[in-house]
Design a protein around this motif. Sequence first.
Motif, PDB file in Angstrom:
ATOM      1  N   LYS A   1       0.917  -1.243   0.115  1.00  0.00           N
ATOM      2  CA  LYS A   1       0.035   0.022  -0.126  1.00  0.00           C
ATOM      3  C   LYS A   1       0.832   1.337   0.190  1.00  0.00           C
ATOM      4  CE  LYS A   1      -3.624   2.243   2.337  1.00  0.00           C
ATOM      5  NZ  LYS A   1      -4.619   2.056   3.661  1.00  0.00           N
ATOM      6  N   LEU A   2       1.807   1.472   0.829  1.00  0.00           N
ATOM      7  CA  LEU A   2       3.012   2.423   1.024  1.00  0.00           C
ATOM      8  C   LEU A   2       3.401   2.350  -0.488  1.00  0.00           C
ATOM      9  CD1 LEU A   2       4.193   4.694   2.376  1.00  0.00           C
ATOM     10  CD2 LEU A   2       5.719   3.052   3.312  1.00  0.00           C
ATOM     11  N   ALA A   3       4.023   1.380  -0.932  1.00  0.00           N
ATOM     12  CA  ALA A   3       4.549   1.569  -2.372  1.00  0.00           C
ATOM     13  C   ALA A   3       3.806   2.120  -3.496  1.00  0.00           C
ATOM     14  CB  ALA A   3       5.147   0.056  -2.916  1.00  0.00           C
ATOM     15  N   ARG A   4       2.271   1.593  -3.409  1.00  0.00           N
ATOM     16  CA  ARG A   4       1.494   2.464  -4.405  1.00  0.00           C
ATOM     17  C   ARG A   4       1.394   3.615  -4.211  1.00  0.00           C
ATOM     18  NH1 ARG A   4      -1.496  -2.928  -3.730  1.00  0.00           N
ATOM     19  NH2 ARG A   4      -1.163  -3.959  -5.902  1.00  0.00           N
ATOM     20  N   ALA A   5       1.390   4.229  -3.130  1.00  0.00           N
ATOM     21  CA  ALA A   5       1.219   5.634  -2.771  1.00  0.00           C
ATOM     22  C   ALA A   5       2.537   6.417  -3.225  1.00  0.00           C
ATOM     23  CB  ALA A   5       1.114   5.803  -1.197  1.00  0.00           C
ATOM     24  N   GLY A   6       3.713   5.861  -2.988  1.00  0.00           N
ATOM     25  CA  GLY A   6       4.851   6.174  -3.291  1.00  0.00           C
ATOM     26  C   GLY A   6       4.938   6.311  -4.989  1.00  0.00           C
ATOM     27  N   MET A   7       4.439   5.377  -5.691  1.00  0.00           N
ATOM     28  CA  MET A   7       4.515   5.432  -7.163  1.00  0.00           C
ATOM     29  C   MET A   7       3.441   6.609  -7.660  1.00  0.00           C
ATOM     30  SD  MET A   7       4.726   1.463  -8.135  1.00  0.00           S
ATOM     31  CE  MET A   7       3.297   0.888  -7.483  1.00  0.00           C
ATOM     32  N   GLN A   8       2.588   6.964  -6.828  1.00  0.00           N
ATOM     33  CA  GLN A   8       1.661   8.300  -7.203  1.00  0.00           C
ATOM     34  C   GLN A   8       2.339   9.432  -7.113  1.00  0.00           C
ATOM     35  OE1 GLN A   8      -1.079   7.187  -8.860  1.00  0.00           O
ATOM     36  NE2 GLN A   8      -0.466   5.091  -8.416  1.00  0.00           N
ATOM     37  N   LYS A   9       3.306   9.478  -6.406  1.00  0.00           N
ATOM     38  CA  LYS A   9       4.160  10.841  -6.220  1.00  0.00           C
ATOM     39  C   LYS A   9       5.299  10.753  -7.444  1.00  0.00           C
ATOM     40  CE  LYS A   9       3.413  10.532  -1.506  1.00  0.00           C
ATOM     41  NZ  LYS A   9       4.333  10.524  -0.101  1.00  0.00           N
ATOM     42  N   LYS A  10       5.901  12.087  -7.611  1.00  0.00           N
ATOM     43  CA  LYS A  10       6.975  12.105  -8.466  1.00  0.00           C
ATOM     44  C   LYS A  10       8.199  11.591  -7.547  1.00  0.00           C
ATOM     45  CE  LYS A  10       5.991  16.387 -10.851  1.00  0.00           C
ATOM     46  NZ  LYS A  10       6.736  17.709 -11.263  1.00  0.00           N
ATOM     47  N   CYS A  11       8.738  10.545  -8.586  1.00  0.00           N
ATOM     48  CA  CYS A  11       9.937   9.913  -8.050  1.00  0.00           C
ATOM     49  C   CYS A  11      11.119  10.203  -8.659  1.00  0.00           C
ATOM     50  CB  CYS A  11       9.778   8.429  -8.148  1.00  0.00           C
ATOM     51  SG  CYS A  11       8.413   7.711  -7.324  1.00  0.00           S
ATOM     52  N   ARG A  12      12.293  10.217  -7.892  1.00  0.00           N
ATOM     53  CA  ARG A  12      13.678  10.436  -8.499  1.00  0.00           C
ATOM     54  C   ARG A  12      14.668   9.727  -7.574  1.00  0.00           C
ATOM     55  NH1 ARG A  12      14.039  15.510 -10.290  1.00  0.00           N
ATOM     56  NH2 ARG A  12      13.423  14.553 -12.301  1.00  0.00           N
ATOM     57  N   VAL A  13      15.511   8.952  -8.139  1.00  0.00           N
ATOM     58  CA  VAL A  13      16.532   7.959  -7.706  1.00  0.00           C
ATOM     59  C   VAL A  13      17.555   9.065  -6.958  1.00  0.00           C
ATOM     60  CG1 VAL A  13      18.476   6.502  -7.610  1.00  0.00           C
ATOM     61  CG2 VAL A  13      16.155   6.081  -8.781  1.00  0.00           C
ATOM     62  N   PRO A  14      18.147   9.184  -6.070  1.00  0.00           N
ATOM     63  CA  PRO A  14      19.184  10.095  -5.648  1.00  0.00           C
ATOM     64  C   PRO A  14      20.486   9.617  -6.140  1.00  0.00           C
ATOM     65  CG  PRO A  14      18.314   8.911  -3.566  1.00  0.00           C
ATOM     66  CD  PRO A  14      17.380   8.462  -4.712  1.00  0.00           C
ATOM     67  N   LEU A  15      21.282  10.294  -6.591  1.00  0.00           N
ATOM     68  CA  LEU A  15      22.647   9.887  -7.183  1.00  0.00           C
ATOM     69  C   LEU A  15      23.656   9.929  -6.210  1.00  0.00           C
ATOM     70  CD1 LEU A  15      22.301  11.227 -10.726  1.00  0.00           C
ATOM     71  CD2 LEU A  15      21.899   8.901 -10.266  1.00  0.00           C
ATOM     72  N   ASP A  16      24.273   8.696  -6.014  1.00  0.00           N
ATOM     73  CA  ASP A  16      25.267   8.792  -5.070  1.00  0.00           C
ATOM     74  C   ASP A  16      26.483   8.343  -5.859  1.00  0.00           C
ATOM     75  OD1 ASP A  16      24.350   6.492  -5.115  1.00  0.00           O
ATOM     76  OD2 ASP A  16      24.767   5.827  -2.771  1.00  0.00           O
ATOM     77  N   TYR A  17      27.346   9.158  -5.934  1.00  0.00           N
ATOM     78  CA  TYR A  17      28.815   8.621  -6.973  1.00  0.00           C
ATOM     79  C   TYR A  17      29.563   7.835  -5.914  1.00  0.00           C
ATOM     80  CZ  TYR A  17      26.807  11.809 -10.178  1.00  0.00           C
ATOM     81  OH  TYR A  17      25.883  12.416 -11.226  1.00  0.00           O
ATOM     82  N   ASN A  18      29.406   6.438  -5.872  1.00  0.00           N
ATOM     83  CA  ASN A  18      30.105   5.759  -5.013  1.00  0.00           C
ATOM     84  C   ASN A  18      30.654   4.625  -5.760  1.00  0.00           C
ATOM     85  OD1 ASN A  18      31.268   3.741  -3.319  1.00  0.00           O
ATOM     86  ND2 ASN A  18      29.174   3.349  -2.247  1.00  0.00           N
ATOM     87  N   PRO A  19      32.139   4.691  -6.202  1.00  0.00           N
ATOM     88  CA  PRO A  19      32.653   3.872  -6.856  1.00  0.00           C
ATOM     89  C   PRO A  19      32.604   2.385  -6.702  1.00  0.00           C
ATOM     90  CG  PRO A  19      34.544   5.488  -5.744  1.00  0.00           C
ATOM     91  CD  PRO A  19      33.171   5.559  -5.265  1.00  0.00           C
ATOM     92  N   ALA A  20      32.439   1.758  -5.548  1.00  0.00           N
ATOM     93  CA  ALA A  20      32.081   0.554  -5.358  1.00  0.00           C
ATOM     94  C   ALA A  20      30.784   0.229  -5.526  1.00  0.00           C
ATOM     95  CB  ALA A  20      32.203   0.396  -3.869  1.00  0.00           C
ATOM     96  N   GLY A  21      29.721   1.016  -5.799  1.00  0.00           N
ATOM     97  CA  GLY A  21      28.320   0.851  -6.109  1.00  0.00           C
ATOM     98  C   GLY A  21      27.619   0.152  -5.131  1.00  0.00           C
TER      99      GLY A  21
END
Length: 161
Positions: free
Chosen positions: A83-103
């Motif tokens: 239910k929380l995931a569905r609510a989150g998908m209704q909002k604007k989403c953007r993955v935070p970019l973290d420049y970690n060499p190890a990933g």
Amino acid sequence: MTQKSSNRLLLVLVLALPTAIFIGSIFYNGFSVPQLPPMPNPNGYDDLMKAATMLAPDVGTPFNATNVDELQSIVLTDTAALKLARAGMQKKCRVPLDYNPAGTATSARLEDMRYLTHGFMAEGDLAERQGHPEQAVKSYLDIIHLANESSRGGKIGRASC
């Protein structure tokens, strides 16, 4: 200045000046760091990550569920997270970019999204087994929607489900 030297100067200006401008623009634009767009507020991706942590790794795996009761138990456990995931998908989403060499942070996030996918798969499988194909289709489409929203703005990675 002789005719010959003025022709040489003109040739140098015609050839060298545009070349120097071109090379200079490559260096100027090529080494600047692009500005990232601002993160949406609220960011639906935060809800997706929170929902993923609400699932236990083994609970969200429907592959071992052989009967309807076991599958229903898995789905009941995952209901609040889905239910929380569905609510989150209704909002604007953007993955935070973290420049970690190890990933490592990216790998952990992919693993969390995999558990959410398993939760939606279990929900769809249960709906199918109970004779509710339209609800099953909704759960399966949520998997596609999750894939789109959980990767929006992020870097391309490789993972196997």
